[in-house]
Design a protein around this motif. Structure first.
Motif, short mmCIF file in Angstrom:
data_model
loop_
_atom_site.label_atom_id
_atom_site.label_comp_id
_atom_site.label_asym_id
_atom_site.label_seq_id
_atom_site.Cartn_x
_atom_site.Cartn_y
_atom_site.Cartn_z
N ALA A 280 0.84 -1.21 0.00
CA ALA A 280 0.00 0.00 0.00
C ALA A 280 0.87 1.25 0.00
CB ALA A 280 -0.94 0.00 1.20
N VAL A 285 0.63 4.59 -2.31
CA VAL A 285 0.99 5.99 -2.06
C VAL A 285 2.21 6.41 -2.88
CG1 VAL A 285 1.56 7.66 -0.29
CG2 VAL A 285 0.05 5.78 0.26
N LEU A 288 1.41 6.71 -6.63
CA LEU A 288 0.52 7.85 -6.87
C LEU A 288 1.26 9.17 -6.67
CD1 LEU A 288 -2.75 6.49 -5.26
CD2 LEU A 288 -2.35 7.00 -7.66
N GLY A 292 1.71 12.09 -9.32
CA GLY A 292 1.50 13.50 -9.00
C GLY A 292 2.72 14.33 -9.37
N PHE A 293 3.90 13.77 -9.12
CA PHE A 293 5.16 14.42 -9.46
C PHE A 293 5.24 14.64 -10.97
CE2 PHE A 293 9.83 14.10 -10.20
CZ PHE A 293 10.21 15.19 -9.44
N VAL A 295 2.54 14.78 -13.02
CA VAL A 295 1.48 15.68 -13.46
C VAL A 295 1.82 17.13 -13.13
CG1 VAL A 295 -0.94 16.30 -13.10
CG2 VAL A 295 -0.30 13.91 -13.31
N GLY A 296 2.39 17.34 -11.93
CA GLY A 296 2.59 18.71 -11.45
C GLY A 296 3.89 19.33 -11.92
N GLU A 297 4.10 20.57 -11.45
CA GLU A 297 5.33 21.29 -11.74
C GLU A 297 6.44 20.77 -10.84
OE1 GLU A 297 6.51 23.91 -13.53
OE2 GLU A 297 4.77 23.79 -14.87
N ASP B 49 0.89 24.98 -9.15
CA ASP B 49 1.14 23.83 -9.99
C ASP B 49 2.16 22.85 -9.42
OD1 ASP B 49 -0.59 24.46 -12.09
OD2 ASP B 49 0.79 26.02 -12.77
N HIS B 50 2.78 23.22 -8.30
CA HIS B 50 3.85 22.35 -7.80
C HIS B 50 3.30 20.97 -7.47
CE1 HIS B 50 7.15 20.99 -5.14
NE2 HIS B 50 7.87 21.66 -6.01
N TRP B 51 4.09 19.95 -7.77
CA TRP B 51 3.59 18.57 -7.63
C TRP B 51 3.22 18.22 -6.19
CZ3 TRP B 51 5.91 14.89 -4.57
CH2 TRP B 51 7.18 15.22 -4.09
N MET B 54 -0.29 17.93 -4.99
CA MET B 54 -1.16 16.84 -5.42
C MET B 54 -1.32 15.77 -4.34
SD MET B 54 -1.63 17.81 -8.60
CE MET B 54 -2.07 16.53 -9.75
N LEU B 55 -0.47 15.81 -3.30
CA LEU B 55 -0.47 14.71 -2.33
C LEU B 55 -1.79 14.65 -1.56
CD1 LEU B 55 3.16 15.14 -1.03
CD2 LEU B 55 2.30 13.38 -2.55
N ILE B 58 -4.51 12.78 -3.32
CA ILE B 58 -4.52 11.31 -3.21
C ILE B 58 -5.42 10.91 -2.05
CG2 ILE B 58 -3.10 9.24 -2.93
CD1 ILE B 58 -0.73 10.79 -3.93
N ILE B 128 -4.13 3.32 1.49
CA ILE B 128 -3.59 4.44 0.71
C ILE B 128 -4.05 5.76 1.32
CG2 ILE B 128 -3.70 5.56 -1.55
CD1 ILE B 128 -3.89 2.81 -2.79
N ALA B 132 -1.52 8.47 2.47
CA ALA B 132 -1.48 9.75 1.75
C ALA B 132 -1.69 10.92 2.71
CB ALA B 132 -2.54 9.76 0.65
N LYS B 272 -6.81 18.38 -14.88
CA LYS B 272 -5.69 17.69 -14.24
C LYS B 272 -6.19 16.81 -13.08
CE LYS B 272 -1.84 20.39 -13.32
NZ LYS B 272 -1.06 21.18 -12.40
N PHE B 276 -6.33 12.80 -12.43
CA PHE B 276 -5.66 12.21 -11.28
C PHE B 276 -6.62 11.31 -10.50
CE2 PHE B 276 -2.88 13.05 -7.36
CZ PHE B 276 -1.95 12.13 -7.80
N VAL B 279 -6.71 8.11 -12.26
CA VAL B 279 -5.47 7.34 -12.03
C VAL B 279 -5.52 6.68 -10.65
CG1 VAL B 279 -3.00 7.54 -11.66
CG2 VAL B 279 -4.05 8.70 -13.58
N ILE B 280 -5.95 7.43 -9.65
CA ILE B 280 -6.01 6.89 -8.29
C ILE B 280 -7.02 5.74 -8.23
CG2 ILE B 280 -6.65 7.42 -5.91
CD1 ILE B 280 -5.62 10.30 -6.54
N ILE B 283 -5.51 2.70 -10.05
CA ILE B 283 -4.48 1.96 -9.32
C ILE B 283 -5.11 1.20 -8.16
CG2 ILE B 283 -2.50 2.28 -7.77
CD1 ILE B 283 -1.39 4.22 -9.79
N LEU B 287 -4.94 -2.84 -7.71
CA LEU B 287 -4.53 -3.50 -6.47
C LEU B 287 -5.64 -4.43 -5.99
CD1 LEU B 287 -2.77 -0.68 -4.44
CD2 LEU B 287 -1.76 -2.82 -5.19
#
Lengths: 299, 513
Positions: A280, A285, A288, A292-293, A295-297, B49-51, B54-55, B58, B128, B132, B272, B276, B279-280, B283, B287
């Protein structure tokens, strides 16, 4: 180096020195005056696994040749193998167990090695056939399962010779799984075996450097031998499990434990939440977060 | 009013306005409900926009998956501890007396179409989700996003984490299998370990002594209604505050404490984030389809007389289990009372301290730094070495506790003595955080002086001239950046469009706070 950094080092060393010994010596069984586990191997009582069966076949001297029932047939090793067995014993076993199989080696150091006389053929056969004997390290707390050094027929011969010194029980079992009830086996397994071997049969580490071995690759007759003789740390199950119940357990072990269906996908080694947690965190995590890394900037 | 518009296809389309039927419907809605203003705020919400932003998504989308799969599971699950005889498709359980909760969960796995997939997705999604949340929380902590004015949202997030852990445990207990029953037994013991009132609380919760016949129905209603209800409300509050206070952002070109630079909700971020979500969900579904989790049919039903070895809780409870395992067996017996410190301290006081410290951290930091300013620009972790070191220290502490919950598996896997692993864990749990602090502090300090650290790396483009000379030139930062291609979106006419300042980095918008 800043003075703050120095202070951190000094304080952490002091804290460590004060707390380290506390952590080392508290709650440890050895600290409370208990002696650590000393004897390398537990020996079993003579005539363990007294026949509770319907058919007992004896020869003209009154010696038991076979006993058992429709569930498990116990058979004494043929006495014709005695001579070969003796030779094999002298080559492989006598250096520790002594030339009389009484646990007194030739150099006279006694007490460290178990006396094999009167243990019954199933015990001797199990230890040799599962590769535990001859031991890699005779002084180790446990002899782990490994590739057998002697062949099954050689193991049988050794057990025949040891048995000839003082004929005793249990004999070498052959389970008949035709009418076994796997559901009863599952219930009995949960009640009697899972507490050490785990409910999925993978085995685990026990106290004092002992281990409950995995049951994933064990032939049926060895499961019976282990239950009836109680090797190492394992209790000897005699009166409380009938041959029919043992057969049910063997059926459950050789089918559901050794070949689980895993309808849910990959079995993840049967390690339960430990493996699931890693999957998991890494595949869930972690993956994903990587997406995200992506997709994002990444500035 | 006379209709002088010709009844042609084009004329009809023109009459609807530039946004067609959708715009017309929205227009009508706005006339009645006034959705335009809120819609404008919503669609103009700027997301950096920083990645690392996005956390949290999730966690959010795992929560959505949990709700959807959870509703499916409630259709087949029977929250009852009444005994029934199992006669189902799984033969090794045939004829066994089991609780209805267990029987219905096994039946759900084998006899309901997609039942096992849903169960497994629900369980994976839960793991997850909590994972997350922790990663998201680490991001917020290390970048200082919790500082004024966002302390309240930090507390809400922490409460969500606590509730997620609690609800995870409640859900894990519902199948009433051998492993989860053992978990309930441990929970009962932990309740009993509360000094003085533990026994009363335990009897009140379980409706009598363990195991009783009430705990599964009670856990069920907590798991499917009460705790998720609170969580949905808190997620709503979390997101409301996020919109109200606007996002934080990393410092950079054109970014100040007074603005937010990023993509607007519509259309960039919406596309975006929807992607995502898929995608989540994908996945999690993979699983659920291919990795078996919690095979309760192998465990059998729970009976108080049975136990399996090698039982661990799910990953979110692991740090508590680890603390319980490695804590020395100290207890207090006197004055007619027993206080089992070996349970009270690791299972009640320790998590209380950990979470209390987390709740208190924004206040503590303000007290120590005497910094009462509003902060919208994030810190880079290396620029706050003390906070980063403290966070890493705590992370290491929790991680050691996490691994301590699998002492037996570690001992078995590496074939070392269980006691040695236990003692090693006791030492590690004290040493590691102490060592981690100065090391992290030092690394941060050193990195601060590294030239070019924190700057975006650029590609070196090597070209060969006709004379055979090689010339290396540094490429621009935003070469081939996808955001170049995004055109500004037309704003619906019913929204009074205020012209936005174009940020210096193309494709993103700047909005005043």
């Amino acid at each position: 180096m800043t003075s703050f950094f120095k202070r951190v080092i000094v304080y952490s060393t002091l804290l460590l020195l004060s707390l380290g010994p506390v952590a080392l010596f508290t709650g440890n069984a050895n600290a409370s005056g208990q002696k650590p586990y000393q004897t390398p191997y537990q020996t079993t009582r003579k005539n363990a696994g007294t026949p509770n069966s319907s058919i007992v076949k004896k020869d003209k001297n009154g010696m038991v040749i076979t006993y058992g029932n429709s569930a498990i047939l116990y058979k004494a090793p043929p006495s014709a193998l005695d001579a070969i067995g003796e030779a094999l014993f002298m080559q492989n076993c006598a250096s520790c167990h002594g030339t009389k199989a009484n646990g007194v080696p030739a150099n006279g150091v006694s007490g460290a090695y178990p006396n094999l006389v009167g243990l019954g053929p199933a015990t001797i056969d199990f230890w040799i056939d599962s590769g535990r004997m001859p031991a890699t390290n005779p002084r180790a707390v446990e002899a782990p399962r490994r590739f057998a050094r002697l062949t099954p027929s050689q193991a049988l011969a050794v057990s025949a010779w040891v048995n000839s010194l003082d004929p005793s029980l249990p004999d070498i079992p052959t389970p008949n799984l035709t009418n076994a009830n796997v559901a009863d086996g599952a219930a009995l397994f949960a009640l009697n075996c899972a507490a050490c071997h785990t409910i999925e049969g993978d085995g685990d580490a026990l106290a004092n450097s002992t281990f409950a071995p995995s049951l994933r690759d064990i032939p049926a007759y060895q499961v019976v031998e282990a239950i009836r003789t109680g090797p190492g740390n394992m209790p000897r199950f005699t009166g409380n499990l009938s041959d029919y119940q043992v057969r049910d357990i063997v059926k459950y072990v050789t089918t559901e434990i050794q070949h689980p269906n895993n309808p849910g996908g990959l079995g993840l080694g049967g390690l339960g939440p430990v493996a699931e947690g890693f999957v998991a965190l890494l595949l869930g995590v972690g993956l994903l977060a990587l997406i995200g890394f992506w997709v994002g900037e990444r500035e | 009013m006379s209709i002088d518009v010709p009844n042609t296809k084009r004329a009809r389309a023109q009459a609807k306005g530039p946004f067609g039927s959708v715009g017309k419907v929205l227009d009508e809605l706005d006339d009645r409900l006034g959705v335009a203003k809120g819609g404008r705020t919503f669609m103009d919400k700027i997301f950096p926009d920083h990645w690392s932003f996005m956390l949290g998504e999730i966690a959010l989308y795992s929560f959505v998956i949990l709700l959807v799969t959870g509703v499916f599971l409630t259709l087949y699950y029977i929250p009852s501890q009444d005994l029934v005889t199992y006669h189902g498709t799984y033969l090794p359980l045939d004829g066994m007396r089991v609780t209805e909760a267990y029987a219905s969960t096994v039946n759900m796995s084998f006899a309901v179409r997609a039942g096992l997939l849903m169960r497994q997705m629900h369980h994976w999604s839960c793991d997850i989700f909590v994972g997350a949340i922790v990663v998201h929380m680490a991001r917020v902590f290390f970048t200082g996003a919790f500082r004024k004015p966002r302390e309240l949202n930090w507390s809400i997030g922490l409460t969500l984490l606590t509730l997620a852990i609690i609800n995870g445990f409640l859900g894990y207990s519902l199948p009433d299998d051998l492993i989860s029953g053992t978990g309930i037994r441990i929970a009962y013991s932990i309740v009993l370990a509360i000094p003085l009132v533990g026994t009363y609380i335990g009897f009140w919760l379980f409706g009598g002594n363990f195991p009783g016949t009430m705990i599964i129905p009670r856990f069920f209603i907590l798991h499917v209604l009460i705790v998720p209800g609170i969580m949905i409300a808190l997620v709503g509050a979390h997101l409301f505050l996020l919109v109200r206070q606007k996002h934080t952002q990393f410092p950079g070109k054109g970014r100040t404490e007074k603005n937010v630079v990023g993509s607007p909700m519509f259309p960039v971020f919406m596309a975006k984030t929807t992607g995502f979500l898929f995608v989540i969900a994908g996945i999690t579904a993979l699983l659920g389809a291919f990795a078996q989790i919690n095979p309760i049919w192998q465990f059998g039903p729970y009976e108080a007389s049975r136990i399996s070895y090698a039982v661990q809780p799910d990953l979110y409870m692991a740090f508590l289990d680890g603390a319980l395992r490695i804590w020395p067996s100290w207890s207090f017996h006197s004055f007619g009372h027993t206080i089992p410190f070996e349970v009270t301290v690791p299972a009640l006081i320790l998590p209380g301290l950990i979470f209390g410290l987390c709740y208190m951290w924004p206040t503590l930091e303000r007290l120590f730094t005497k910094d009462n300013e509003l902060h919208n620009l994030l810190d880079r972790p290396i620029n706050r070495p003390k906070r980063t070191a403290a966070g890493v220290s705590m992370g290491v502490f929790i991680t050691v506790l996490f691994f301590a919950s699998s002492t037996d598996v570690i001992a078995n896997f590496f074939h070392v003595s269980l006691e040695e692993v236990l003692i090693a864990m006791r030492v590690l749990v004290i040493i590691s955080p102490i060592i981690a602090y100065p090391i992290t502090y030092r690394i941060c300090k050193e990195l601060q002086h590294t030239p070019g650290s924190g700057k975006r790396k650029t590609a070196n483009v090597v070209t060969r001239s006709e004379d055979g000379e090689y010339i290396a030139t540094s490429s621009p930062v935003y070469v081939d950046d996808a955001h170049h291609g995004l055109a500004a979106v037309e704003v619906p006419r019913f929204i009074s469009a205020a012209p936005d300042e174009e940020s210096e980095t193309s494709g993103t918008r700047v909005v005043e706070r």
